[in-house]
Design a protein around this motif. Structure first.
Motif, PDB file in Angstrom:
ATOM      1  N   THR A 174       0.961  -1.342  -0.001  1.00  0.00           N
ATOM      2  CA  THR A 174       0.060   0.056   0.029  1.00  0.00           C
ATOM      3  C   THR A 174       0.980   1.140   0.022  1.00  0.00           C
ATOM      4  N   PRO A 175       0.338   2.522  -0.459  1.00  0.00           N
ATOM      5  CA  PRO A 175       1.127   3.752  -0.444  1.00  0.00           C
ATOM      6  C   PRO A 175       1.760   3.822   1.237  1.00  0.00           C
ATOM      7  N   GLY A 176       3.068   4.372   1.163  1.00  0.00           N
ATOM      8  CA  GLY A 176       3.651   4.387   2.491  1.00  0.00           C
ATOM      9  C   GLY A 176       4.129   2.781   3.260  1.00  0.00           C
ATOM     10  N   GLY A 177       4.015   1.954   2.396  1.00  0.00           N
ATOM     11  CA  GLY A 177       4.252   0.524   2.769  1.00  0.00           C
ATOM     12  C   GLY A 177       5.651   0.047   3.178  1.00  0.00           C
ATOM     13  N   VAL A 178       6.027  -0.689   4.073  1.00  0.00           N
ATOM     14  CA  VAL A 178       7.136  -1.069   4.668  1.00  0.00           C
ATOM     15  C   VAL A 178       7.729  -2.485   4.176  1.00  0.00           C
ATOM     16  N   VAL A 179       8.825  -2.768   3.989  1.00  0.00           N
ATOM     17  CA  VAL A 179       9.353  -4.038   3.666  1.00  0.00           C
ATOM     18  C   VAL A 179      10.604  -4.168   4.689  1.00  0.00           C
ATOM     19  N   VAL A 180      10.485  -5.048   5.574  1.00  0.00           N
ATOM     20  CA  VAL A 180      11.534  -5.571   6.388  1.00  0.00           C
ATOM     21  C   VAL A 180      12.341  -6.955   5.962  1.00  0.00           C
ATOM     22  N   GLY A 189      12.371   1.185  -5.974  1.00  0.00           N
ATOM     23  CA  GLY A 189      11.523   2.244  -5.581  1.00  0.00           C
ATOM     24  C   GLY A 189      11.350   2.454  -4.158  1.00  0.00           C
ATOM     25  N   GLY A 190      12.017   1.792  -3.251  1.00  0.00           N
ATOM     26  CA  GLY A 190      12.100   2.070  -1.961  1.00  0.00           C
ATOM     27  C   GLY A 190      13.130   3.055  -1.361  1.00  0.00           C
ATOM     28  N   GLN A 191      13.230   3.456  -0.271  1.00  0.00           N
ATOM     29  CA  GLN A 191      14.172   4.048   0.444  1.00  0.00           C
ATOM     30  C   GLN A 191      14.632   3.242   1.614  1.00  0.00           C
ATOM     31  N   VAL A 192      15.789   2.741   1.701  1.00  0.00           N
ATOM     32  CA  VAL A 192      16.360   1.635   2.616  1.00  0.00           C
ATOM     33  C   VAL A 192      17.138   2.050   3.669  1.00  0.00           C
ATOM     34  N   GLU A 193      17.255   1.708   4.838  1.00  0.00           N
ATOM     35  CA  GLU A 193      18.085   1.606   5.882  1.00  0.00           C
ATOM     36  C   GLU A 193      18.460   0.430   6.431  1.00  0.00           C
ATOM     37  N   TYR A 194      19.654   0.247   6.792  1.00  0.00           N
ATOM     38  CA  TYR A 194      20.119  -0.931   7.350  1.00  0.00           C
ATOM     39  C   TYR A 194      20.206  -0.996   8.835  1.00  0.00           C
ATOM     40  N   VAL A 195      19.704  -1.958   9.428  1.00  0.00           N
ATOM     41  CA  VAL A 195      19.629  -1.594  11.212  1.00  0.00           C
ATOM     42  C   VAL A 195      20.136  -2.829  11.588  1.00  0.00           C
ATOM     43  N   THR A 196      21.273  -2.613  12.453  1.00  0.00           N
ATOM     44  CA  THR A 196      21.974  -3.591  12.986  1.00  0.00           C
ATOM     45  C   THR A 196      21.370  -4.393  14.203  1.00  0.00           C
ATOM     46  N   ALA A 197      21.801  -5.534  14.521  1.00  0.00           N
ATOM     47  CA  ALA A 197      20.856  -6.168  15.538  1.00  0.00           C
ATOM     48  C   ALA A 197      22.113  -6.260  16.789  1.00  0.00           C
ATOM     49  N   GLU A 198      21.378  -5.979  17.996  1.00  0.00           N
ATOM     50  CA  GLU A 198      22.056  -6.072  19.239  1.00  0.00           C
ATOM     51  C   GLU A 198      22.541  -7.512  19.480  1.00  0.00           C
ATOM     52  N   SER A 199      21.648  -8.448  18.921  1.00  0.00           N
ATOM     53  CA  SER A 199      22.057  -9.860  19.430  1.00  0.00           C
ATOM     54  C   SER A 199      23.300 -10.250  18.503  1.00  0.00           C
ATOM     55  N   GLY A 200      23.814  -9.462  17.649  1.00  0.00           N
ATOM     56  CA  GLY A 200      24.811  -9.997  16.906  1.00  0.00           C
ATOM     57  C   GLY A 200      24.523 -10.709  15.392  1.00  0.00           C
ATOM     58  N   GLY A 201      23.254 -10.750  15.411  1.00  0.00           N
ATOM     59  CA  GLY A 201      22.701 -11.438  14.201  1.00  0.00           C
ATOM     60  C   GLY A 201      22.950 -10.495  12.859  1.00  0.00           C
ATOM     61  N   PRO A 202      22.236 -10.932  11.711  1.00  0.00           N
ATOM     62  CA  PRO A 202      22.438 -10.214  10.432  1.00  0.00           C
ATOM     63  C   PRO A 202      21.939  -9.061  10.501  1.00  0.00           C
ATOM     64  N   GLY A 203      21.074  -8.655  11.414  1.00  0.00           N
ATOM     65  CA  GLY A 203      20.304  -7.222  11.308  1.00  0.00           C
ATOM     66  C   GLY A 203      19.177  -7.375  10.466  1.00  0.00           C
ATOM     67  N   PHE A 204      18.772  -6.080   9.897  1.00  0.00           N
ATOM     68  CA  PHE A 204      17.441  -5.837   9.144  1.00  0.00           C
ATOM     69  C   PHE A 204      17.656  -4.792   8.221  1.00  0.00           C
ATOM     70  N   PHE A 205      17.154  -4.962   6.934  1.00  0.00           N
ATOM     71  CA  PHE A 205      17.065  -4.018   6.022  1.00  0.00           C
ATOM     72  C   PHE A 205      15.583  -3.499   6.105  1.00  0.00           C
ATOM     73  N   VAL A 206      15.311  -2.275   6.038  1.00  0.00           N
ATOM     74  CA  VAL A 206      13.962  -1.655   6.337  1.00  0.00           C
ATOM     75  C   VAL A 206      13.723  -0.653   5.187  1.00  0.00           C
ATOM     76  N   GLY A 207      12.690  -0.957   4.191  1.00  0.00           N
ATOM     77  CA  GLY A 207      12.668  -0.108   2.952  1.00  0.00           C
ATOM     78  C   GLY A 207      11.055   0.793   3.389  1.00  0.00           C
ATOM     79  N   VAL A 208      11.220   1.884   2.864  1.00  0.00           N
ATOM     80  CA  VAL A 208       9.808   2.349   2.990  1.00  0.00           C
ATOM     81  C   VAL A 208       9.449   3.045   1.717  1.00  0.00           C
ATOM     82  N   TRP A 209       8.285   2.763   0.911  1.00  0.00           N
ATOM     83  CA  TRP A 209       7.843   3.126  -0.272  1.00  0.00           C
ATOM     84  C   TRP A 209       7.008   4.545  -0.091  1.00  0.00           C
ATOM     85  N   PRO A 210       6.900   5.273  -1.154  1.00  0.00           N
ATOM     86  CA  PRO A 210       5.963   6.327  -1.182  1.00  0.00           C
ATOM     87  C   PRO A 210       4.468   6.072  -1.121  1.00  0.00           C
TER      88      PRO A 210
END
Length: 236
Positions: free
Chosen positions: A130-136, A215-236
């Motif tokens: 949907t508009p403003g949707g998020v992918v993790v 088409g997304g704007q993405v940020e990489y978020v590290t994991a405090e647990s030492g895991g691989p973290g997350f890519f979080v993208g937001v779409w217009p």
């Protein structure tokens, strides 16, 4: 991988003992709500046996799941009979509806073989937002963070059944070769199951490029647990 009901059952037994699915779902929900406070609908891509999906159901009003494996799909159906599930390929799925959030957990994205596959997957996800949707996306390890020849093991005993899992991971170019052996024992005897999984060591830049091209704007978020973290993208 996990192409039998017994393999999916062993998978559940081991990983429910190793992972805190509910805490991970709460973490992801927090990442989503900080970017899309009103998010209400979620699709979990590569949902496996549905344990993350079950946890997401307590965080979002409506959840659905998607998986390519018949065995995993069947296990998720047994766990979540009231939830809509889709048997489909993450690269090409077309469900005819849109979601506020799309997730891909537990490094399942690493089972894609090529950069173009990664790009196609993000494009498929973007088409369902949907508009403003998020992918993790929880990635597999990067080429510079993977530990070659890594050995891991875990033993769980529950209800008269003991399962031991041992894995050995090696690097072959930009691919992880993970050899896994299971011993599954109960009053009827001991069974052995082994498999070889291959996961692609995509670079951080490849993930970010796939998000951006879709088409997304993405940020990489590290994991405090030492895991691989997350890519979080937001779409217009």
């Amino acid at each position: 991988m996990y192409e039998s009901d017994n393999a999916a059952d062993v998978y559940d037994l081991v990983y429910q003992d190793r992972k805190d699915y509910r805490a991970e779902a709460e973490l992801v929900a927090g990442l989503v709500r900080s970017r899309r406070p009103d998010a209400a609908t979620l699709l979990d891509v590569a949902c496996g046996t549905g344990i993350h999906l079950e946890a997401f159901a307590s965080q979002f009003d409506h959840v659905e799941g998607l998986d390519l494996s018949d065995a995993m799909f069947s296990a998720a159906r047994r766990r979540l009979p009231e939830v809509t599930l889709h048997l489909a390929d993450m690269r090409t799925f077309d469900l005819g509806r849109r979601y506020d959030v799309i997730t891909c957990m537990f490094s399942s994205i690493g089972y894609l073989s090529t950069g173009p596959d990664l790009e196609r997957t993000l494009q498929s996800m973007a088409r369902h937002l949907t508009p403003g949707g998020v992918v993790v996306v929880e990635p597999w390890y990067f080429p510079d963070t993977f530990i070659d020849r890594y050995v891991s093991g875990h033993v769980v005993t529950r209800d008269g059944r003991t399962v031991a899992r041992v894995a050995h991971s090696t690097r072959e170019g930009d691919t992880t070769r993970m050899e896994i052996h299971y011993l599954d024992a109960d009053k009827d005897g001991i069974r052995h199951h082994d498999e070889v999984d291959r996961l692609t060591l995509f670079g951080r830049d490849q993930y970010e490029s796939a998000f951006t091209q879709a088409g997304g704007q993405v940020e990489y978020v590290t994991a405090e647990s030492g895991g691989p973290g997350f890519f979080v993208g937001v779409w217009p």
